[in-house]
Design a protein around this motif. Sequence first.
Motif, short mmCIF file in Angstrom:
data_model
loop_
_atom_site.label_atom_id
_atom_site.label_comp_id
_atom_site.label_asym_id
_atom_site.label_seq_id
_atom_site.Cartn_x
_atom_site.Cartn_y
_atom_site.Cartn_z
N THR A 1 32.02 11.50 2.07
CA THR A 1 32.54 10.44 3.45
C THR A 1 33.96 9.65 2.53
O THR A 1 34.91 9.66 3.21
CB THR A 1 31.71 9.41 3.71
N MET A 2 33.69 9.23 1.43
CA MET A 2 34.95 8.37 0.97
C MET A 2 35.83 9.22 0.70
O MET A 2 37.08 8.59 1.01
CB MET A 2 34.43 7.69 -0.47
N GLN A 3 35.69 10.38 0.30
CA GLN A 3 37.10 11.38 -0.06
C GLN A 3 37.33 12.05 1.05
O GLN A 3 38.20 12.92 0.98
CB GLN A 3 36.84 12.17 -1.14
N ASN A 4 36.90 11.61 2.08
CA ASN A 4 37.23 12.48 3.36
C ASN A 4 37.26 14.14 3.41
O ASN A 4 37.90 14.85 3.90
CB ASN A 4 38.54 11.78 3.84
N SER A 5 36.13 14.48 2.78
CA SER A 5 35.92 15.93 2.50
C SER A 5 34.73 16.47 3.29
O SER A 5 33.89 15.69 3.46
CB SER A 5 35.58 16.32 0.89
N LYS A 6 34.68 17.56 3.86
CA LYS A 6 33.68 18.23 4.72
C LYS A 6 32.57 18.97 3.64
O LYS A 6 31.29 18.77 3.90
CB LYS A 6 34.01 19.15 5.60
#
Lengths: 214, 384
Positions: B288-293
């Motif tokens: 979530t912090m790295q905005n990755s799925k």
Amino acid sequence: MSFADYVASRWQELLVDAAQHASAVIQCTLIAAVLGVALGVAVHRSPAGSAVATALTSAVLTIPSFALLGLLIPVLGLGVAPTVTALVLYALLPIVRNTIVGLAGVDPAVLDAARGIGMSRAGVLTRVQLRLAWPAVLTGMRVSTQLLMGIAAIAAYVKGPGLGNVIFSGLSRVGSANAINLALAGTIGVVIVALVLDGAYVLLGRLTISRGVA
Amino acid sequence: MTGEGTVSGVEICLDQVTKRYPGSQVAAVDEFSMTIPAGQVVVFVGPSGCGKTTTMKMINRLIEPSSGRITIGGRDALSLNPDKLRRGIGYAIQQAGLFPHMTVGENIGLVPGLLGWQQQKVRARVEELLDLVGLDPAQFRNRFPRQLSGGQQQRVGVARALAADPPVLLMDEPFGAVDPITRGNLQDELLRLQSELRKTIVFVTHDFDEAVKLGDRIAVLGPRSSILQYDTPEAVLANPADDTVAGFVGAGASLKQLTLLRVKDVDLDEAVTAPTDEDPAALHVRLTMQNSKYALLLDARRRPVRWVHVRELVGGGALSTLGRPVEATVTQRSTLQDALEAILTEGGHVPVTGQHGEYLGVVRIDTVMDVIRTLREEHEHDHD
């Protein structure tokens, strides 16, 4: 005398006859194997040659064994010579045909590779083709052996060795005391020897066929 | 291909080599002349029936030339004993042509045996070669060919061809009978081997993409083995000699140029990675912090094993059971075309692995699209 008593009393002689019977069949199969494989190797690359070899050896098989043995007497006399000649001729067909089929079944890519890596023609034949055709050749020998078991009995007619003598002497004195016992002992003996040899083939196959193709 | 190893191959010269079969009006191969430089891979490519295999087989005299001269490393091939000549030339073919009644070890050790090597030396060589082609000797030496997959059989086929360390290798569609993914891997392996060994390799294929990927030079052959073009893959793609070659190169030449570029030529991206024993909740926070799925799970030796989606992390359960297995990976040597195919299988990105299968990064579809765009612009520029 009952059959069991008869067998018990003649055990030694029957055993000698059975051994001679088996020995004649094995030796004739081996001679036929050498000739048959050589013939198969010689003709397998030519469809016409294969057809002729198969037809000739099949023709031999259609001759009644009694007749063939009889016809050989004027030429070869009595005893071992006509017996071996007839048995070898009868054994040829299954071996020749299976050799041709076995050699034809070798993957052309394997032969291409064998030549391509530098095996000589003789090397390709002995180390690749015959090794790969061996299961088929062995099956041919097994069929020939079964075929010869019965024919070898008839060879007693030309004074050949084996259990045929027991059967023939029984049949020639039908009505006398031990006639049935003799014929029966000879016949059952042939069946038992045939089963033992068949078992030996299974074992031989296990020992000589590569696990890679079995 | 620019390699690290020293050249161990030798030059092959074919001079007006002709094959005429008895009873046939036209020659199967008509006055074929070519010099194959030492240590290079030359690919004969052309439609089936064009005589490319016949031409190749005349080099080791599986087919005897009717006329012409062939020299291998300066020695006249036609004056040597054919069997001895072939023992000095590696030969690998489609479907491997392994001897089914011999073990893998016996197959590989056959040529050294024919050359009269000591048994112990043969055994050591077999081990070395199995290692070289990526098969564990202890596991594979005593197996029979039928116990191997198609790809493994081809590896053994290549090992057998290399057994006596010949300077020249002839390869006749050696990867023709395996599935596309295995095929790509085998091609990568061959390139790796060749960068160490630097043999002279004559490679026959009807697959133009394979030719572009493997060849230092490509010979596009027409009927009766006439040479339509003999040049580097770049030159053949950029500048086909005539319409026939252009037709063979096919549509989408700019897309095909992807086969000239390697994964190592583009920048890799970083995926969020995690060991399989990481706490799912902690990984969820990181994603979530790295905005990755997606996160890529690595095993103890840092090899990619599974993709896991951020949604799957909230349901509980150990990481090792979540997500889906990684189905395709590429190496630095893979072509961008292989990478593109793998990306389409994997969905948007594909992991790149190093020599021991360890994770190095990922290639994203955007990266490949950028390359295609650049290539297309250059290509349009050609026709201005």
